[in-house]
Write an enzyme that holds these catalytic residues in place. Structure first.
Site: not given
Ligand SMILES: *Cc1c(COP(=O)(O)O)cnc(C)c1O
Length: 441
Positions: A145, A227, A252-253, A402
């Site tokens: 990401f 992560d 939030y996921k 997805r």
């Molecule tokens: C959703 C996600 C994020 C989100 O980061 P935020 O700081 O909450 O915007 C970061 N890394 C990964 C791999 C994600 O899937």
């Protein structure tokens, strides 16, 4: 993984016809564990298959958010100490509650900041902490990401290290997945001091072998960080047992704590003496924080990596949503998640392959997170057509839809419904009425 073995086994294929029918899916829902928890959620559309981007609200999350709002009204500033639980301790309390989901000791876990900020502070911290002879390079992969790379590159730059030289990117062989052996092969102790990988790739849903990566890193004197954004709340973890050095995630996921909810981090106890790179008063030793000394005395534990005042309303719903996950049990959640994704893969083979869909997610349950990537050349317009029919999925460029059957509120018949709709959309070319535009998410 017996629960899903039947969906994958080739020997079962000849009896498979009945399984494409609604009677079968309905019956599985009737007997499936966790099915009753769905009533605790308030789901905006008919079929919500996007819980790996933003989980829906539950009555539990709403209750603990409302509790904090009432406390604000009734207690005002005294809520910091008089509320139950006291707002002052939210980061630590929520860390304690999350620890079992991470397989970590309570003091190794805290909630605070956002995921991106936590990557900044932990990568910065451990870059500073590496011994004088350890190279300050960070190993990542090309399917990460993007925010992870942005943050790591910034931390390298701030230390005068050229990111183009010090960010080492493991390549994917097929554009979907990253082989663990390629990650291990890239762990060159002359270049790399920290390996930072996701638990689950956000696009394809590949689940990494955290234990093997950590072990291989440590054998070479490299630190291992992860992560966990796409695994916390749907895949069990055992961070302490496997000696992971540090980790971050968002809430939030799969944890369903609401849009922009507070994130979390883990630091192994052997690193508690390390100074946080981004210090702030919320990471100060709590007993003396309000003495307001100008000298920073970090808390003795992961709490030291908090930065500023805990955002109470972005944290409060997490109390309720963790309770729900704990009630379900993370092992049962994982088992049902695999059964659902396995069923989706089965239906994809039976009905979607002939309609131009490919599966981008690993078939091996041990390499699969909580969502499935369906690839199609018209993926963008097909996902718009799905949305228009009340089915929420997300599109990830260039060609991935997805589909996330989150086990707390999605059932087998829902999975079948999505596949029915996909077939219809393709057969009727219903996607042709939509335009392609790259979505902002
Ligand atoms: C959703 C996600 C994020 C989100 O980061 P935020 O700081 O909450 O915007 C970061 N890394 C990964 C791999 C994600 O899937």
């Amino acid at each position: 993984m017996d629960s899903n073995a039947d969906d994958d086994a080739p020997a079962e294929r000849h009896t498979s016809d009945h399984r494409t029918g609604h009677e079968y899916a309905h019956k599985r829902d009737d007997t499936a564990p966790l099915a009753t928890l769905r009533d605790r959620f308030d789901i905006p559309d008919e079929l919500y298959m996007d819980g790996n981007s933003l989980g829906p609200i539950s009555e539990d999350a709403k209750r603990t958010l409302d509790r904090a709002i009432d406390q604000w009204r009734e207690l005002g500033i005294q809520g910091w100490t008089e509320a139950e639980p006291p707002w002052f301790w939210y980061g630590e309390r929520l860390g304690d509650e999350l620890a079992p989901l991470l397989g970590a000791r309570e003091e190794e876990v805290v909630v605070g900041n956002s995921t991106t900020v936590n990557i900044h502070t932990l990568i910065g911290t451990f870059l500073d902490h590496l011994g004088p002879d350890v190279p300050r390079g960070v190993l990542v992969n090309e399917l990460d990401f993007p925010t992870d790379h942005y943050a790591i590159r910034a931390q390298l730059r701030q230390r005068g290290l050229d990111p183009d030289e010090h960010l080492h990117v493991v390549e994917s062989r097929d554009g979907r997945t990253v082989e663990t052996e390629d990650v291990v092969a890239a762990m060159d102790e002359h270049d790399v001091g920290i390996a930072f990988m996701p638990s689950v790739l956000y696009r394809s849903g590949q689940l990494f072998d955290l234990e093997r990566i950590t072990e291989a890193a440590h054998e070479r004197g490299i630190l291992a960080g992860f992560d966990l954004a796409h695994s916390i709340g749907v895949v069990p973890h055992k961070l302490s047992d496997i000696d992971v050095d540090f980790a971050v995630w968002c809430s939030y996921k799969y944890l369903n704590a609401g849009p922009g909810a507070i994130a979390g981090l883990y630091v192994d106890e052997r690193h508690f003496d390390v100074t946080p790179a981004l210090s702030g008063w919320w990471g100060h030793d709590k007993e003396t924080q309000f003495e307001l000394n100008l000298e920073f005395t970090p808390a003795d534990g992961a709490g030291a990596w908090q930065i500023g005042t805990v955002p109470v309303f972005s944290a409060a719903p997490l109390f309720g949503s963790i309770e729900l996950v704990r009630e379900a049990g993370i092992e049962a959640i994982r088992e049902k998640s695999l059964a659902l994704t396995s069923y989706l893969l089965f239906l994809a083979d039976e009905r979607l392959a002939e309609r131009g869909f490919a599966v981008g997610t690993p078939r091996d349950p041990d390499r699969r997170g909580g969502h499935v990537a369906l690839e199609h050349s018209e993926a963008e317009r097909i996902s718009q057509a799905l949305r228009n029919r009340g089915i929420i999925v997300d599109f990830r460029p260039p060609n991935v839809i997805r589909v996330c059957p989150a086990p707390l509120y999605v059932g087998f018949e829902d999975v079948l419904d999505v596949v029915d709709e996909l077939c219809e959309i393709v057969d009727e070319k219903a996607y042709e009425q939509y335009e392609t535009k790259s979505e902002v998410t």
